[in-house]
Design a protein around this motif. Structure first.
Motif, PDB file in Angstrom:
ATOM      1  N   GLU A 183       0.836  -1.209   0.000  1.00  0.00           N
ATOM      2  CA  GLU A 183       0.000   0.000   0.000  1.00  0.00           C
ATOM      3  C   GLU A 183       0.867   1.253   0.000  1.00  0.00           C
ATOM      4  O   GLU A 183       0.518   2.248  -0.646  1.00  0.00           O
ATOM      5  N   GLU A 184       1.985   1.208   0.681  1.00  0.00           N
ATOM      6  CA  GLU A 184       2.897   2.342   0.682  1.00  0.00           C
ATOM      7  C   GLU A 184       3.538   2.506  -0.689  1.00  0.00           C
ATOM      8  O   GLU A 184       3.715   3.630  -1.178  1.00  0.00           O
ATOM      9  N   ALA A 189       0.997   4.023  -2.977  1.00  0.00           N
ATOM     10  CA  ALA A 189       0.852   5.451  -2.690  1.00  0.00           C
ATOM     11  C   ALA A 189       1.975   6.256  -3.352  1.00  0.00           C
ATOM     12  O   ALA A 189       1.747   7.361  -3.869  1.00  0.00           O
ATOM     13  N   ILE A 196       1.067   6.522  -7.032  1.00  0.00           N
ATOM     14  CA  ILE A 196       0.005   7.506  -7.252  1.00  0.00           C
ATOM     15  C   ILE A 196       0.576   8.917  -7.161  1.00  0.00           C
ATOM     16  O   ILE A 196       0.254   9.790  -7.971  1.00  0.00           O
ATOM     17  N   ARG A 197       1.430   9.138  -6.172  1.00  0.00           N
ATOM     18  CA  ARG A 197       2.060  10.450  -6.008  1.00  0.00           C
ATOM     19  C   ARG A 197       2.853  10.837  -7.271  1.00  0.00           C
ATOM     20  O   ARG A 197       2.794  11.975  -7.728  1.00  0.00           O
ATOM     21  N   SER A 242      -5.247  12.075 -14.339  1.00  0.00           N
ATOM     22  CA  SER A 242      -4.431  12.963 -13.507  1.00  0.00           C
ATOM     23  C   SER A 242      -3.757  14.036 -14.362  1.00  0.00           C
ATOM     24  O   SER A 242      -3.613  15.186 -13.931  1.00  0.00           O
ATOM     25  N   SER A 285      -1.862  19.654  -2.286  1.00  0.00           N
ATOM     26  CA  SER A 285      -2.006  18.199  -2.199  1.00  0.00           C
ATOM     27  C   SER A 285      -3.392  17.696  -2.564  1.00  0.00           C
ATOM     28  O   SER A 285      -3.640  16.490  -2.518  1.00  0.00           O
ATOM     29  N   TYR A 302      -3.614  14.971  -5.351  1.00  0.00           N
ATOM     30  CA  TYR A 302      -3.125  13.681  -4.864  1.00  0.00           C
ATOM     31  C   TYR A 302      -4.145  13.034  -3.940  1.00  0.00           C
ATOM     32  O   TYR A 302      -4.407  11.829  -4.043  1.00  0.00           O
ATOM     33  N   GLN A 303      -4.732  13.799  -3.045  1.00  0.00           N
ATOM     34  CA  GLN A 303      -5.716  13.256  -2.116  1.00  0.00           C
ATOM     35  C   GLN A 303      -6.914  12.677  -2.851  1.00  0.00           C
ATOM     36  O   GLN A 303      -7.435  11.615  -2.490  1.00  0.00           O
ATOM     37  N   TYR A 319      -5.703   9.393  -4.557  1.00  0.00           N
ATOM     38  CA  TYR A 319      -5.411   8.399  -3.518  1.00  0.00           C
ATOM     39  C   TYR A 319      -6.710   7.783  -3.019  1.00  0.00           C
ATOM     40  O   TYR A 319      -6.835   6.558  -2.922  1.00  0.00           O
ATOM     41  N   GLN A 320      -7.685   8.628  -2.696  1.00  0.00           N
ATOM     42  CA  GLN A 320      -8.971   8.116  -2.222  1.00  0.00           C
ATOM     43  C   GLN A 320      -9.675   7.305  -3.298  1.00  0.00           C
ATOM     44  O   GLN A 320     -10.275   6.260  -3.022  1.00  0.00           O
ATOM     45  N   PHE A 354      -7.788   3.743  -3.537  1.00  0.00           N
ATOM     46  CA  PHE A 354      -7.901   2.864  -2.387  1.00  0.00           C
ATOM     47  C   PHE A 354      -9.344   2.569  -2.016  1.00  0.00           C
ATOM     48  O   PHE A 354      -9.669   1.444  -1.581  1.00  0.00           O
TER      49      PHE A 354
END
Length: 225
Positions: free
Chosen positions: A99-100, A103, A106-107, A187, A208, A211-212, A215-216, A219
């Motif tokens: 998951e990290e 992330a 995605i970033r 994106s 951010s 990205y948020q 990310y949401q 996930f």
């Protein structure tokens, strides 16, 4: 780490060029100044004649490296995605938590490369070029034959890395590639809209929030499947 990446010259499909640009000073000048000029005036107004005038060479010399401006744009786009893959490999190499790692991917898709120095091409400039111009390289009648030739390998490879992480997190999820490539394309479009068509988004072009959002999106999509 950054010093290593600074000296890396990424490899792209040789079918994108007629002669390896980094095999000569002229070739390097063509891709560096070509990227800058495409960014400044846009692909529609960009011509090899204008590039030739800018670098003080002939159009014929440029055509020895690239068949046309479409090929140059695809080359620069491929270079960007290959660079993003290098960023991901370096940034996630010692991280076990999938998951990290996802992330981080995605970033990179949303905010662009973490490592911003390279001796061959400017990653910051390529990021701007990809946001504003890269979609023009795909929406063409020649895209099917280009796909078959493998010239989109760099973008596929980067996306497949992240899709495989989704499979690692949730093997039963049916659409990892669809989800990742949707984020990759949207994106870039959101980054464009935030600057040029701000009425289409609540997210500013800096900060951010973008990205948020993605990310949401990723996930929650995986967890709710």
């Amino acid at each position: 780490m950054e010093s290593i990446l600074r000296k890396i010259r990424v490899e792209v499909n040789p079918k994108l060029y007629s002669k390896e640009p980094f095999s000569s000073e002229l070739g390097i000048l063509i891709v560096q100044e070509g990227a800058q000029l495409v960014h400044e005036i846009g692909l529609e107004l960009f011509t090899f004649k204008k590039l030739a005038q800018k670098i003080g060479r002939t159009e014929a010399a440029i055509y020895r490296y690239f068949e046309n401006k479409h090929a140059l744009l695809l080359y620069l786009s491929a270079w960007y995605w290959a660079w993003l893959e290098h960023n991901f490999v370096f940034a996630s190499s010692n991280i076990e938590d999938p998951e990290e790692r996802l992330a981080i991917g995605i970033r990179l898709m949303v905010d662009g490369p973490t490592y911003l120095e390279n001796e061959f091409l400017d990653p910051k400039l390529l990021r701007k070029l990809v946001i504003n111009e890269s979609i023009k390289g795909y929406l063409t009648k020649s895209v099917d034959s280009e796909h078959e030739s493998g010239i989109f390998a760099q973008i596929y490879r980067f996306g497949d890395r992240l899709a495989n992480i989704i499979r690692e997190i949730k093997p039963e999820y049916k659409f990892p590639k669809t989800l990742i490539f949707s984020v990759m394309e949207s994106s870039l479009l959101l980054a464009f809209n935030a600057v040029h068509l701000p009425g289409m988004t609540e997210t500013p072009h800096e900060g951010s929030e973008q990205y948020q959002f993605f990310y949401q999106l990723v996930f929650k999509t995986i967890s709710n499947d």
